[in-house]
Each structure stands twice: as structure tokens, then as C-alpha cells.
Design a protein around this motif. Structure first.
Motif, mmCIF file in Angstrom:
data_model
loop_
_atom_site.group_PDB
_atom_site.id
_atom_site.type_symbol
_atom_site.label_atom_id
_atom_site.label_comp_id
_atom_site.label_asym_id
_atom_site.label_seq_id
_atom_site.Cartn_x
_atom_site.Cartn_y
_atom_site.Cartn_z
ATOM 1 N N SER A 111 0.826 -1.207 0.000
ATOM 2 C CA SER A 111 0.000 0.000 0.000
ATOM 3 C C SER A 111 0.863 1.261 0.000
ATOM 4 N N MET A 112 2.020 1.208 0.663
ATOM 5 C CA MET A 112 2.926 2.364 0.632
ATOM 6 C C MET A 112 3.423 2.632 -0.780
ATOM 7 N N SER A 113 3.701 1.575 -1.530
ATOM 8 C CA SER A 113 4.101 1.753 -2.924
ATOM 9 C C SER A 113 2.976 2.404 -3.718
ATOM 10 N N SER A 114 1.745 1.967 -3.458
ATOM 11 C CA SER A 114 0.582 2.568 -4.111
ATOM 12 C C SER A 114 0.445 4.039 -3.738
ATOM 13 N N LEU A 115 0.694 4.351 -2.471
ATOM 14 C CA LEU A 115 0.579 5.729 -2.002
ATOM 15 C C LEU A 115 1.584 6.635 -2.721
ATOM 16 N N GLN A 116 2.780 6.132 -2.941
ATOM 17 C CA GLN A 116 3.779 6.918 -3.661
ATOM 18 C C GLN A 116 3.357 7.171 -5.106
ATOM 19 N N LYS A 117 2.721 6.175 -5.728
ATOM 20 C CA LYS A 117 2.256 6.354 -7.101
ATOM 21 C C LYS A 117 1.167 7.418 -7.194
ATOM 22 N N ARG A 118 0.436 7.600 -6.107
ATOM 23 C CA ARG A 118 -0.633 8.599 -6.092
ATOM 24 C C ARG A 118 -0.102 10.014 -5.890
ATOM 25 N N MET A 119 1.208 10.146 -5.778
ATOM 26 C CA MET A 119 1.825 11.455 -5.551
ATOM 27 C C MET A 119 2.908 11.692 -6.609
ATOM 28 N N PRO A 120 2.508 12.009 -7.862
ATOM 29 C CA PRO A 120 3.511 12.270 -8.899
ATOM 30 C C PRO A 120 4.442 13.413 -8.479
ATOM 31 N N THR A 121 5.713 13.279 -8.792
ATOM 32 C CA THR A 121 6.694 14.254 -8.300
ATOM 33 C C THR A 121 7.320 15.109 -9.391
ATOM 34 N N ALA A 122 6.948 14.884 -10.642
ATOM 35 C CA ALA A 122 7.567 15.632 -11.739
ATOM 36 C C ALA A 122 7.007 17.044 -11.822
ATOM 37 N N GLU A 123 7.771 17.911 -12.454
ATOM 38 C CA GLU A 123 7.286 19.260 -12.739
ATOM 39 C C GLU A 123 6.233 19.189 -13.845
ATOM 40 N N GLY A 124 5.285 20.122 -13.799
ATOM 41 C CA GLY A 124 4.331 20.260 -14.894
ATOM 42 C C GLY A 124 3.345 19.121 -15.054
#
Length: 321
Positions: A200-213
Motif C-alpha cells: 500500500s505504501m508503494s501505491s501511495l507513492q504512485k498517487r503522488m507524482p513528483t515531476a514538474e508540470g
């Protein structure tokens, strides 16, 4: 029960794990898992009732009621998904209630045929599309005044409630099995649950894109504008389940590890709770800080907690659905 047979055959733990006793095992379920299930079923029942009432009297107020109940139900589901466990995994509840990506063309076709057996045309994402459209909420009331469209909305809501209640008995059976003379479920409890937390932590990270734009459409629940609330609901469910793990670490004489995990949890709260309601409005640096804090927490769970409890931790990101 079918799911018990599946779990027995799965062989989830390969190491010789710490074996909790029956009282501790059931207490963990009672405090961290069953209340989240109850919240999901209660909110899903309310959503089904509100949807039916709206279709009988399709007014703006009634539509707002359905939207509010959808938000509550969706967050209750996200909290469950933050720390899943045996019954919901083996029933593949995630696929039934939260299939993504949303497929508007499939949903529109299904409305005409009243078909909800296709996972892409049912569940919370399909309801979100019907209630908000493609981030066009003001246009949806007129659309939902079409009888076949509103009937489909109501049918999806009823199916969500039905799917959630399918787990009522399996959760009860699972609780009983944790106190059974055969210690199989207790032997696998920590390994299974912590593996699912990591997934679930891996899923949580996917829900938070970190790229610009990044575009708004890259954030889950962008249609309803609830991406941050949903992210926090998943995190809070995860954090709730972790508290019993921390107490067990302290009981096992591993307070330094528990304290470090608690510090990492505090860092996630610090970095993630103050992001905008619409995550697309946040800066890339803020999202990156949030994601990194989750990664740090995940790493200590994998390394130090896994070693302390002698667990085999190796689920992939796809496990848990």
C-alpha cells in the motif's frame, strides 16, 4: 470458507516469524481493521440510499447529498486500502470497487445496456465520473435527470454497498481463526499484514507524482477534486494499522526501532498534510518531499522491522488486489 482455503494454500510466510498470541491478534483486528470495514459498509449503505433518493427527486440539494456520501465512502475505501488484509484481498475487493483507470466510453456504453459486470463500468471511479463528469460538475445535474443515467448511478451505488458487505462474514471468520488451536493464521499474521502495508505504501507513492508540470488528470480523483483528502485517508488507514506494530516492537524490547518508525511517521505527517486540496496545485518540490518521507518509512519497515520479527517481506506492488 473459500478465502480461508486460498490463504492456507498461499504459503505467505517462508521464514519462522514471531507468533502473536490469540488475544493480541484479535485486538489488532478489532482496533485497526474491523472499524475501517464498518465505516466502509455504513458509508456505502448511505451512498446507496442517497443515490436512490436523488433519482426519485433529482434536485441540486439531493445531488450534493450524493456527492458528499460518495466522498465519505471513497475515503472509507481508501482507508481500507491503506492496510488491507486477508478477506478483502482474497475477495479482490479493490478490483470490484476501485477499478482504474476510469473508462468513460465503457461507462457511457454500459448506461445504455444496464451492464455492470464489467469492472471498468462499476465502482467508485464510475460513480465519480457520473457525478462530476470530466471536472464539469455543473453539467451533471441535467444529465442525471435522464432516467436511464440516474438508474445506472443508483445501481452502481447499490453494487458498491453489496460488494462491501460481502466481507461481513469473512472478517468474522478470520477473527475466529486467529484464536483457533491451529496457529497458522497467527503465524502468518505479521508477515501478511506488513507485506500488504508495504504494498500500500508503494501505491501511495504512485498517487503522488513528483515531476514538474504534471496535469490534473494525473492525480487520482481529479474529477471530484479530492486527491489530497483521498491520499490522507489511505495514509491514515495505514498509520492506524502500524500503531500495533510499534507497540509490539516495544514489547519485544525494540523500542529504538519503534521510536525511529514513529519519527518517520511524524515526518510523513509534516511533509504531506499541508499540501493543497487539489494536489495538482502543489509544487513538485513539496510533492517530492512527501513521497521521499513515505519511501524512508517504507525502507525502515522492510529492513529493521522485517529483521526484528524475522519476516519474509517480498510482496510486489500488485499484491493486495
Amino acid at each position: 470458507m473459500r478465502w480461508i482455503a486460498l490463504l492456507l494454500a498461499a504459503g505467505l510466510a517462508q521464514a519462522e516469524p514471531t507468533v502473536p498470541n490469540a488475544a493480541w491478534s484479535q485486538a489488532w483486528l478489532d482496533q485497526a481493521y474491523l472499524p475501517r470495514h464498518a465505516a466502509l459498509t455504513q458509508s456505502a449503505d448511505a451512498l446507496a440510499s442517497a443515490s436512490k433518493a436523488f433519482c426519485e427527486t433529482p434536485t441540486p440539494v439531493q445531488l450534493d447529498n450524493v456527492k458528499q456520501d460518495w466522498l465519505i465512502t471513497s475515503q472509507a475505501w481508501r482507508a481500507m486500502d491503506g492496510a488491507p488484509a486477508g478477506p478483502m484481498v482474497l475477495e479482490r475487493l479493490g478490483r470490484k470497487i476501485d477499478f482504474r483507470p476510469t473508462r468513460p466510453d465503457d461507462i457511457e456504453a454500459a448506461i445504455q445496456g444496464s451492464e455492470i459486470n464489467n469492472a471498468a463500468t462499476r465502482g467508485l471511479p464510475a460513480m465519480e465520473y457520473l457525478l462530476w463528469g470530466n471536472a464539469q460538475p455543473k453539467l451533471q445535474l441535467a444529465k442525471l435527470k435522464q432516467p436511464e443515467r440516474c438508474a445506472y448511478l443508483s445501481k452502481i451505488a447499490a453494487q458498491i454497498a453489496s460488494d462491501a458487505h460481502v466481507l461481513d462474514q469473512p472478517w468474522s471468520v478470520y477473527r475466529s481463526e486467529l484464536a483457533a488451536e491451529n496457529a497458522f493464521f497467527r503465524e502468518n499474521l505479521l508477515s501478511e499484514h506488513i507485506n500488504l502495508l508495504l504494498s500500500s505504501m508503494s501505491s501511495l507513492q504512485k498517487r503522488m507524482p513528483t515531476a514538474e508540470g504534471v496535469k490534473p488528470e494525473q492525480f487520482i480523483e481529479w474529477r471530484s477534486g479530492s486527491s489530497q483528502a483521498q491520499w490522507l485517508a489511505q495514509w491514515d488507514g495505514m498509520n492506524l494499522a502500524l500503531q500495533a506494530v510499534l507497540q509490539r516492537l516495544r514489547d519485544d524490547g525494540a523500542s529504538p526501532i519503534a521510536n525511529k518508525v514513529q519519527q518517520d511517521i511524524a515526518q510523513v505527517n509534516k511533509n504531506c498534510r499541508n499540501l493543497p486540496t487539489h494536489l495538482a496545485q502543489s509544487t513538485a518540490s513539496a510533492r517530492l518531499a512527501c513521497s521521499k518521507s513515505v519511501a524512508t518509512l517504507k525502507a525502515i519497515i522492510e529492513d529493521q522491522i522485517g529483521e526484528q520479527f524475522d519476516l519474509t517481506l517480498g510482496f510486489t506492488e500488485g499484491d493486495g488486489d
